[in-house]
Design a protein around this motif. Sequence first.
Motif, PDB file in Angstrom:
ATOM      1  N   VAL A  48      -3.953 130.363 -78.353  1.00 33.45           N
ATOM      2  CA  VAL A  48      -3.491 129.232 -77.552  1.00 33.45           C
ATOM      3  C   VAL A  48      -3.477 127.960 -78.387  1.00 33.45           C
ATOM      4  O   VAL A  48      -4.447 127.645 -79.088  1.00 33.45           O
ATOM      5  N   VAL A  49      -2.357 127.251 -78.305  1.00 33.18           N
ATOM      6  CA  VAL A  49      -2.229 125.915 -78.902  1.00 33.18           C
ATOM      7  C   VAL A  49      -1.954 124.929 -77.765  1.00 33.18           C
ATOM      8  O   VAL A  49      -1.060 125.145 -76.940  1.00 33.18           O
ATOM      9  N   ILE A  50      -2.747 123.868 -77.712  1.00 34.47           N
ATOM     10  CA  ILE A  50      -2.587 122.847 -76.674  1.00 34.47           C
ATOM     11  C   ILE A  50      -1.593 121.789 -77.149  1.00 34.47           C
ATOM     12  O   ILE A  50      -1.648 121.329 -78.295  1.00 34.47           O
ATOM     13  N   MET A  51      -0.678 121.384 -76.266  1.00 32.80           N
ATOM     14  CA  MET A  51       0.267 120.311 -76.563  1.00 32.80           C
ATOM     15  C   MET A  51       0.021 119.169 -75.576  1.00 32.80           C
ATOM     16  O   MET A  51      -0.198 119.413 -74.381  1.00 32.80           O
ATOM     17  N   THR A  52       0.034 117.966 -76.073  1.00 35.77           N
ATOM     18  CA  THR A  52      -0.146 116.832 -75.169  1.00 35.77           C
ATOM     19  C   THR A  52       0.414 115.560 -75.771  1.00 35.77           C
ATOM     20  O   THR A  52       0.371 115.369 -76.989  1.00 35.77           O
ATOM     21  N   GLY A  53       0.948 114.724 -74.913  1.00 38.91           N
ATOM     22  CA  GLY A  53       1.373 113.387 -75.325  1.00 38.91           C
ATOM     23  C   GLY A  53       0.382 112.338 -74.890  1.00 38.91           C
ATOM     24  O   GLY A  53       0.585 111.144 -75.098  1.00 38.91           O
ATOM     25  N   TYR A  54      -0.699 112.807 -74.255  1.00 41.55           N
ATOM     26  CA  TYR A  54      -1.727 111.904 -73.727  1.00 41.55           C
ATOM     27  C   TYR A  54      -3.087 112.339 -74.241  1.00 41.55           C
ATOM     28  O   TYR A  54      -4.049 112.495 -73.497  1.00 41.55           O
ATOM     29  N   GLY A  55      -3.156 112.594 -75.537  1.00 43.88           N
ATOM     30  CA  GLY A  55      -4.363 113.191 -76.088  1.00 43.88           C
ATOM     31  C   GLY A  55      -5.586 112.296 -76.016  1.00 43.88           C
ATOM     32  O   GLY A  55      -5.522 111.104 -76.313  1.00 43.88           O
ATOM     33  N   THR A  56      -6.687 112.873 -75.584  1.00 46.95           N
ATOM     34  CA  THR A  56      -7.982 112.202 -75.636  1.00 46.95           C
ATOM     35  C   THR A  56      -8.969 113.144 -76.293  1.00 46.95           C
ATOM     36  O   THR A  56      -8.786 114.372 -76.282  1.00 46.95           O
ATOM     37  N   VAL A  57      -9.992 112.585 -76.888  1.00 51.69           N
ATOM     38  CA  VAL A  57     -10.994 113.404 -77.553  1.00 51.69           C
ATOM     39  C   VAL A  57     -11.662 114.347 -76.559  1.00 51.69           C
ATOM     40  O   VAL A  57     -11.897 115.524 -76.842  1.00 51.69           O
ATOM     41  N   GLN A  58     -11.944 113.836 -75.341  1.00 52.89           N
ATOM     42  CA  GLN A  58     -12.631 114.659 -74.345  1.00 52.89           C
ATOM     43  C   GLN A  58     -11.787 115.876 -73.963  1.00 52.89           C
ATOM     44  O   GLN A  58     -12.294 116.991 -73.873  1.00 52.89           O
TER      45      GLN A  58
END
Length: 487
Positions: free
Chosen positions: A77-87
């Motif tokens: 699994v690879v996570i994609m996000t445009g709203y990345g946060t460390v948490q």
Amino acid sequence: MSKPRVLVVDDEREVGVFFRHLLQEHYEVLVAATGREMQELLRTQRFDLTLLDLKLPDSDGLDLLADLKKRCPACRVVIMTGYGTVQHTLAALRLGAEEYLEKPFAEVEALEKLIHRLAPPVSVTTAEAGLPVGEKGGEEGELFVGQSPLMRQLLARAAAVAPTTLPVLIEGETGSGKEVLARFIHRRSRRPGPFWGVNCAAFSDSLLGSELFGHERGAFTGAGQARCGVLELAGTGTLLLDELGEAGPQLQVLLLRVLETRQFTRLGGEQLRPFAARVLATTNRDIRAAVREGRFRTDLYYRLSAVTLQVPPLRRRREDLPALVEYILRQRLDVPVTGISRPALKLLQEYDWPGNVRELLYVLARAAVHSGGGTIMPGHLQLPWGEPEQSACSYLPSSPAPVSSPAAPAGTVGQVLRRALEQYLDSLSPDQLPDLPAGLQELRQLQEHFARRVVRRALEQCGNCRQQAAERLNLTPRQLRYYLQEK
């Protein structure tokens, strides 16, 4: 062989179109725009890799990730996000994601390399893994399957040491995946040269010297022409000394000299040649005990053990077994099957796997053939007889210990078995006949089990002195190790 399957989960239509065009040559790509569509696909299909957006209109990406890893633990699994946060990133990694990507994707080439690493395309697997032609690639996947802390810690250490030039000593039982881990370190190192391995247990000292150092024409009888050794062929890549504990004293001295000077000469030659490869070594023996007993050089041990990695046996990471079984059934077998029954999986989980992942692969390959491509049932497994604590039939009620040991049957082993087989055949009704190929396979497994039991009993009677046990059984020490599956 079919292409690896990739699931893209993103509510932006452009993202799905992008990945279809990027991956269509080597992958089968399916796209889901919502969490609900993803769940529908997972009910009927399995995937090798999922690219999952954390922000979907109808679902929380972390909840979907947790559900995905339960349904298909072998799926990367690879996570994609445009709203990345460390948490969010840390939470996703804890749930089993292996990488995360920030949108928009800046470097397409790096993205392709990441996907190829996590789900190697069939057409490039063999070349990328550095495997001999005809050998099936993708076996590194066995390292990444499952969630056991032991394997996660091992992979983290291996990935950390891979970019360095430090020698690495990989310890572990036969079949546990030592060479697979060595190949993983080589690929992560990004060294420009090839991966070359030599099995120190497969040659006598004289032949092993020629295999490693090469030789000049006329160096010995039969040396009709000059030949490069693996020290030369490895170039600037990686040299694996497999089962180094089997190397004799003279060869240990020569290897130490090479590691100290980074130079060598071919057998029968005088020209100094540079040695530029990174060295990895594996062993299924207790090297520290060999050092204490004077059978392995202390200085060579310290040269090779700058970093030591322990590959755990399969019995110490039983929680990974269901995911490993699923991975092998989907990725490593030539005979496709529809699945495995719960009772069969339970038997696999109760067995102790002295041959580790290699034995699991062979057992499942054999079971796939006997299942005829259907669902693997307990009767298809044909697990070898194990020790009482290892028995695949441990679900049967145990009987109380007898008050006194029964008298040994009269005759040789062959005579006793012949009488037992005759009694078995006489007990069959006239219209009953055994499955002959399966029966012969079971007899071969019984032979291996018998040899292991006799060797272990001899060791117990000789105070674990291998030399004495080997002499009592009319074996060489190497043969004794073979029967203990320390090949």
